[in-house]
Design an enzyme around this catalytic site. Structure first.
Site, PDB file in Angstrom:
ATOM      1  N   GLU A 147     111.704   1.797  43.801  1.00  0.00           N
ATOM      2  CA  GLU A 147     111.877   2.066  42.369  1.00  0.00           C
ATOM      3  C   GLU A 147     113.322   2.475  42.101  1.00  0.00           C
ATOM      4  O   GLU A 147     113.876   3.368  42.753  1.00  0.00           O
ATOM      5  CB  GLU A 147     110.917   3.141  41.873  1.00  0.00           C
ATOM      6  CG  GLU A 147     111.002   3.302  40.349  1.00  0.00           C
ATOM      7  CD  GLU A 147     109.816   4.016  39.723  1.00  0.00           C
ATOM      8  OE1 GLU A 147     109.099   4.713  40.455  1.00  0.00           O
ATOM      9  OE2 GLU A 147     109.624   3.870  38.502  1.00  0.00           O
ATOM     10  N   GLU A 241     103.377   2.882  32.257  1.00  0.00           N
ATOM     11  CA  GLU A 241     103.528   4.249  32.745  1.00  0.00           C
ATOM     12  C   GLU A 241     103.890   5.147  31.569  1.00  0.00           C
ATOM     13  O   GLU A 241     104.818   4.845  30.823  1.00  0.00           O
ATOM     14  CB  GLU A 241     104.631   4.306  33.800  1.00  0.00           C
ATOM     15  CG  GLU A 241     104.817   5.677  34.420  1.00  0.00           C
ATOM     16  CD  GLU A 241     105.835   5.658  35.551  1.00  0.00           C
ATOM     17  OE1 GLU A 241     105.519   6.173  36.617  1.00  0.00           O
ATOM     18  OE2 GLU A 241     106.947   5.139  35.360  1.00  0.00           O
TER      19      GLU A 241
HETATM   20 MN    MN Z   1     108.210   4.377  37.012  1.00  0.00          MN
END
Ligand code: MN
Length: 298
Positions: A147, A241
């Site tokens: 990420e 998210e």
């Molecule tokens: Mn994220």
């Protein structure tokens, strides 16, 4: 058309059977095809039961995490690096045991604001450690998706380009990028261009608003992002998210600085997000088709 997933912290940060069952059934009922669990501790969870429920509901699963400072694989302390390596190996095993293929999140260094700049030695230690984890993950059929997060959450990988350089150094084919629109909106010169530039190495995508609440109510240019995903023919998961003080995780809520209550009704939020992503992707596909045709009414 890409597939749409949802982060389990939209539903709950807990991992009791009741909480997991509630998260699974809401994910399924609202038409999501994947659920992502963060920091799921196999010791607290009946993994066999959970993998069975995922199969019954025909849901895909992803696991995400951020390495803790005591498991930072870029550390100069070998015992800390070894601890991080073990954490990653265990997370890979969990993904495999749940029937998934994706480990995502901050896997190359500790998650959190750093007080020092990255060193070459830290980069090299991280790359060589993660390469070995990737080797083992390959035989488990698991990809490691790094990420790319903003400067306040890591001093290592803040842009997709930095992620590409890291991946190249690992030489591993199962290390990929995990891009997140919330972070990209802070660090990239242009989110859509960055997606196009990194296209070949994207393994996973998070979609989140600039304030992490309802999609379309912040300052992110989602039309440009959907255009880019359509342009690179992204067919894999886009996972929603979102965080609010309604759902508190003792680690993640603090590290990601969730101080505001942006929603209470998670069902309304998740329903809206799925519609928003579906309509956004559909609109981008129609636009792409429009510009390719002359439409001469001769
Ligand atoms: Mn994220």
């Amino acid at each position: 058309m890409s597939k749409i997933g949802v982060h389990s912290f939209v539903w709950s940060a807990g991992s009791s059977k009741d909480e997991l069952e509630n998260a699974l059934s809401k994910t399924y009922d609202l038409g999501y095809k994947l659920i992502e669990f963060s920091y799921l501790d196999p010791k607290q969870v009946d993994v066999k039961w959970l993998s069975g429920r995922l199969k019954e509901l025909d849901l895909d699963v992803a696991i995400s995490m951020g390495l803790p400072s005591e498991g930072d694989i870029s550390s100069s302390d070998t015992s800390v690096v070894n601890n991080g390596r073990d954490i990653l190996d265990k997370a890979v095993a969990l993904v495999r045991d749940l029937g998934g293929t994706k480990l995502a999140g901050i896997l190359s260094s500790a998650h959190g604001k750093q007080e020092q700049a990255l060193t070459k030695k830290a980069w090299d230690t991280s790359v060589s450690t993660l390469s070995k984890v990737a080797d083992r993950a390959k035989s488990a059929g698991v990809t490691l998706n790094l990420e790319i997060v903003n400067r306040f959450e890591s001093n290592m990988l803040n842009t997709a380009s930095q992620g590409l350089a890291y991946i190249e150094d690992t030489g591993a084919s199962n290390v990929l990028l995990h891009l997140d629109t919330f972070h990209m909106n802070i660090e990239e010169a242009d989110v859509g261009l960055a997606i196009r530039h990194a296209a070949d190495k994207i393994g996973y995508v998070h979609i989140g608003e600039s304030h992490r609440g309802y999609l379309g109510t912040g300052n992110i240019n989602f039309a440009g992002i959907f255009d880019a995903l359509v342009a690179i023919d992204w067919k894999d998961y886009v996972t929603f998210e979102s965080f609010s003080t309604t759902i508190v995780d003792k680690d993640l809520s603090l590290k990601t600085a969730i101080w505001r209550n942006l929603w209470d009704d998670n069902v309304a939020l998740a329903r809206h997000a799925r519609n928003f992503i579906e309509l956004g992707m559909e609109t981008a596909a129609i636009k792409a088709a429009l510009v390719e045709k002359a439409h001469l009414a001769l």
